[in-house]
Design an enzyme around this catalytic site. Structure first.
Site, PDB file in Angstrom:
ATOM      1  N   ASP A 262     -17.526  10.886 -24.403  1.00 27.29           N
ATOM      2  CA  ASP A 262     -17.452  12.195 -25.166  1.00 27.29           C
ATOM      3  C   ASP A 262     -16.958  12.777 -24.516  1.00 27.29           C
ATOM      4  O   ASP A 262     -17.442  12.905 -23.496  1.00 27.29           O
ATOM      5  CB  ASP A 262     -18.847  12.421 -25.979  1.00 27.29           C
ATOM      6  CG  ASP A 262     -19.195  12.368 -27.444  1.00 27.29           C
ATOM      7  OD1 ASP A 262     -18.308  11.184 -27.971  1.00 27.29           O
ATOM      8  OD2 ASP A 262     -20.359  12.397 -28.175  1.00 27.29           O
TER       9      ASP A 262
ATOM     10  N   ARG B 205      -9.631   8.790 -27.785  1.00 22.68           N
ATOM     11  CA  ARG B 205     -10.366   9.868 -29.383  1.00 22.68           C
ATOM     12  C   ARG B 205      -9.379  11.077 -29.097  1.00 22.68           C
ATOM     13  O   ARG B 205      -9.673  11.721 -28.127  1.00 22.68           O
ATOM     14  CB  ARG B 205     -11.382   9.903 -29.271  1.00 22.68           C
ATOM     15  CG  ARG B 205     -11.854  10.683 -30.184  1.00 22.68           C
ATOM     16  CD  ARG B 205     -12.983  11.411 -30.283  1.00 22.68           C
ATOM     17  NE  ARG B 205     -14.720  10.248 -30.673  1.00 22.68           N
ATOM     18  CZ  ARG B 205     -15.786  10.565 -30.044  1.00 22.68           C
ATOM     19  NH1 ARG B 205     -16.151  11.423 -29.157  1.00 22.68           N
ATOM     20  NH2 ARG B 205     -16.873   9.428 -30.500  1.00 22.68           N
TER      21      ARG B 205
HETATM   22  P1  FDA Z   1     -10.973  22.721 -38.183  1.00 23.02           P
HETATM   23  O1  FDA Z   1     -12.291  23.107 -36.901  1.00 23.02           O
HETATM   24  O2  FDA Z   1      -9.771  23.596 -38.099  1.00 23.02           O
HETATM   25  O3  FDA Z   1     -11.823  22.542 -38.967  1.00 23.02           O
HETATM   26  C1  FDA Z   1     -11.038  21.971 -40.425  1.00 23.02           C
HETATM   27  C2  FDA Z   1     -11.311  22.092 -41.649  1.00 23.02           C
HETATM   28  O4  FDA Z   1     -12.134  21.039 -41.817  1.00 23.02           O
HETATM   29  C3  FDA Z   1     -12.610  23.266 -41.797  1.00 23.02           C
HETATM   30  O5  FDA Z   1     -12.061  24.318 -42.237  1.00 23.02           O
HETATM   31  C4  FDA Z   1     -13.552  22.905 -42.709  1.00 23.02           C
HETATM   32  O6  FDA Z   1     -12.838  22.341 -44.455  1.00 23.02           O
HETATM   33  C5  FDA Z   1     -14.151  21.513 -42.385  1.00 23.02           C
HETATM   34  N1  FDA Z   1     -14.860  21.790 -41.331  1.00 23.02           N
HETATM   35  C6  FDA Z   1     -14.791  21.168 -40.052  1.00 23.02           C
HETATM   36  N2  FDA Z   1     -16.137  21.479 -39.094  1.00 23.02           N
HETATM   37  C7  FDA Z   1     -17.335  21.503 -39.955  1.00 23.02           C
HETATM   38  C8  FDA Z   1     -18.320  22.072 -40.364  1.00 23.02           C
HETATM   39  N3  FDA Z   1     -19.395  21.813 -39.268  1.00 23.02           N
HETATM   40  N4  FDA Z   1     -18.765  22.488 -41.598  1.00 23.02           N
HETATM   41  C9  FDA Z   1     -17.931  21.898 -42.622  1.00 23.02           C
HETATM   42  N5  FDA Z   1     -16.817  22.272 -42.574  1.00 23.02           N
HETATM   43  C10 FDA Z   1     -16.455  21.688 -41.602  1.00 23.02           C
HETATM   44  N6  FDA Z   1     -15.316  17.936 -29.299  1.00 23.02           N
HETATM   45  C11 FDA Z   1     -14.949  17.531 -27.878  1.00 23.02           C
HETATM   46  O7  FDA Z   1     -14.775  18.730 -27.348  1.00 23.02           O
HETATM   47  N7  FDA Z   1     -15.423  16.603 -27.474  1.00 23.02           N
HETATM   48  C12 FDA Z   1     -15.590  15.606 -28.353  1.00 23.02           C
HETATM   49  O8  FDA Z   1     -16.209  14.495 -27.534  1.00 23.02           O
HETATM   50  C13 FDA Z   1     -15.755  15.143 -29.739  1.00 23.02           C
HETATM   51  N8  FDA Z   1     -16.085  14.432 -30.512  1.00 23.02           N
HETATM   52  C14 FDA Z   1     -15.467  14.426 -31.726  1.00 23.02           C
HETATM   53  C15 FDA Z   1     -16.100  13.167 -32.354  1.00 23.02           C
HETATM   54  C16 FDA Z   1     -15.241  13.257 -33.985  1.00 23.02           C
HETATM   55  C17 FDA Z   1     -15.476  12.323 -34.064  1.00 23.02           C
HETATM   56  C18 FDA Z   1     -14.483  14.549 -34.275  1.00 23.02           C
HETATM   57  C19 FDA Z   1     -14.515  14.878 -35.404  1.00 23.02           C
HETATM   58  C20 FDA Z   1     -14.997  15.783 -33.423  1.00 23.02           C
HETATM   59  C21 FDA Z   1     -15.431  15.535 -32.138  1.00 23.02           C
HETATM   60  N9  FDA Z   1     -15.031  17.028 -32.050  1.00 23.02           N
HETATM   61  C22 FDA Z   1     -15.382  16.727 -30.213  1.00 23.02           C
HETATM   62  C23 FDA Z   1     -14.932  18.511 -32.520  1.00 23.02           C
HETATM   63  C24 FDA Z   1     -14.132  18.580 -32.254  1.00 23.02           C
HETATM   64  O9  FDA Z   1     -13.278  19.120 -31.184  1.00 23.02           O
HETATM   65  C25 FDA Z   1     -14.112  19.628 -33.028  1.00 23.02           C
HETATM   66  O10 FDA Z   1     -14.805  21.024 -32.988  1.00 23.02           O
HETATM   67  C26 FDA Z   1     -14.350  19.677 -34.781  1.00 23.02           C
HETATM   68  O11 FDA Z   1     -14.006  17.900 -34.785  1.00 23.02           O
HETATM   69  C27 FDA Z   1     -13.789  20.918 -35.027  1.00 23.02           C
HETATM   70  O12 FDA Z   1     -12.581  20.490 -35.309  1.00 23.02           O
HETATM   71  P2  FDA Z   1     -11.233  20.178 -36.800  1.00 23.02           P
HETATM   72  O13 FDA Z   1     -10.267  19.152 -35.711  1.00 23.02           O
HETATM   73  O14 FDA Z   1     -11.664  20.024 -37.428  1.00 23.02           O
HETATM   74  O15 FDA Z   1     -10.773  21.382 -37.030  1.00 23.02           O
END
Ligand code: FDA
Length: 299
Positions: A125, A172
């Site tokens: 990560d 990732r």
């Molecule tokens: P965004 O936050 O805009 O979310 C898009 C939509 O998804 C929201 O409108 C909502 O519908 C839904 N959603 C998102 N989060 C939600 C929640 N907590 N509860 C309910 N609904 C939610 N970051 C990092 O800095 N280092 C890392 O190593 C990782 N590793 C990682 C692994 C995996 C498998 C994922 C999916 C994510 C990470 N992240 C991470 C976190 C990543 O950086 C980011 O903060 C989150 O995925 C949220 O970003 P989105 O791209 O989903 O968009």
């Protein structure tokens, strides 16, 4: 995010821990390895892959760091014994990055060797920007030493990511979750999205294996477009989502034939991870307000 939601997000650290625990229970498998294995089995039964994270970023001694690495060995053994389709995700601070670089490398290498012996894979990560150089250096060092079952994470909010990704074999890509200054990070929602697309295109072009880690519908659609236009083979990418977030959308991707991996955290050190997840939940204000009303009514 609306004004009220942002205010509540800022107040989250003041919310009592039992409430944080209840509100965030959907994001965490549970306190024990058995909880994680149960969740992985359930995901596998639905055609989803998993990556298991032992929560432990709050360690403060070398013994704790070694104990965390030992817990990962237990996870790898259970995955192997039970024939599950899962790998592991690790945080270098949990392995002692801030205590002793050699200790951290030893813990990581031991886990990577154990994973290789079991035909499994380790994803490092990415944490806050103070760790980016050291994390990428360790990834490169171990890959250079022949460990091919190792991948890393890049964050689309960092301006440097478009340069960092060059030559990386297994990445990732996510938006990034830590609070970073605007000199080094894009802060606008659309700018982060745009850089995610740009970095994904570059990763695909150089032939990296890519984990597309997002729940953002715009980015999922863009990723599907990029993959289709470039003709990326199904075994050269996967979508990734967090446990408890958009499971129905994950089901749809699986039904369309894409690999989909769910990040499954478990352990007793659930607090930091839970606050990060709650801060990203667009409905957080409603949950916290609803919980407060229920408690007042119960009195
Ligand atoms: P965004 O936050 O805009 O979310 C898009 C939509 O998804 C929201 O409108 C909502 O519908 C839904 N959603 C998102 N989060 C939600 C929640 N907590 N509860 C309910 N609904 C939610 N970051 C990092 O800095 N280092 C890392 O190593 C990782 N590793 C990682 C692994 C995996 C498998 C994922 C999916 C994510 C990470 N992240 C991470 C976190 C990543 O950086 C980011 O903060 C989150 O995925 C949220 O970003 P989105 O791209 O989903 O968009």
């Amino acid at each position: 995010m609306a004004l009220l939601d942002r205010a509540i997000v800022r107040l989250l650290p003041a919310v009592p821990k039992p409430i944080v625990q209840r509100l965030s229970s959907r994001y965490i498998a549970g306190p024990d390895i058995d909880d994680a294995i149960r969740v992985v089995k359930r995901l596998n039964a639905k055609g989803k892959l998993a990556t298991v994270d032992v929560l432990g970023e709050e360690i403060s001694s070398a013994d704790e760091a070694r104990a965390l690495a030992g817990q990962y060995d237990d996870v790898l053994a259970r995955i192997d014994d039970e024939g599950l389709d899962a790998n592991i995700s690790v945080k270098l601070t949990g392995f002692g990055l801030e205590l002793d670089a050699d200790l951290c490398r030893e813990n990581l290498e031991a886990v990577v060797l154990d994973a290789a012996a079991r035909g499994s894979f380790v994803r490092i990560d990415m944490e806050d920007s103070s760790t980016t150089d050291r994390t990428l250096a360790l990834y490169r060092e171990l890959r250079g030493a022949g460990h091919q079952n190792l991948g890393v994470v890049l964050q689309a909010y960092l301006r440097r990511t478009i340069d960092d990704l060059r030559g990386l074999e297994n990445v990732r890509l996510c938006k990034g979750i830590y609070v970073e200054p605007s000199e080094i990070a894009y802060r606008e929602y659309d700018a982060v999205r745009a850089n995610f697309v740009r970095c994904l295109e570059a990763l695909v072009e150089q032939g990296s294996y890519v984990g597309i880690a997002t729940h953002d519908e715009h980015l999922i659609v863009e990723a599907l477009r990029i993959i289709s236009e470039a003709g990326v083979a199904r075994d050269r990418y996967e979508f990734q989502m967090l446990l408890g977030v958009r499971p129905d959308r994950a089901d749809e991707l699986v039904a369309q034939g894409h690999e989909l991996r769910v990040y499954v955290p478990y352990g007793t050190q659930w607090y930091e991870y839970s606050v990060r997840r709650l801060q990203e939940n667009p409905k957080i204000a409603g949950y916290v307000a609803g919980d407060t009303v229920r408690r007042v009514l119960r009195r």
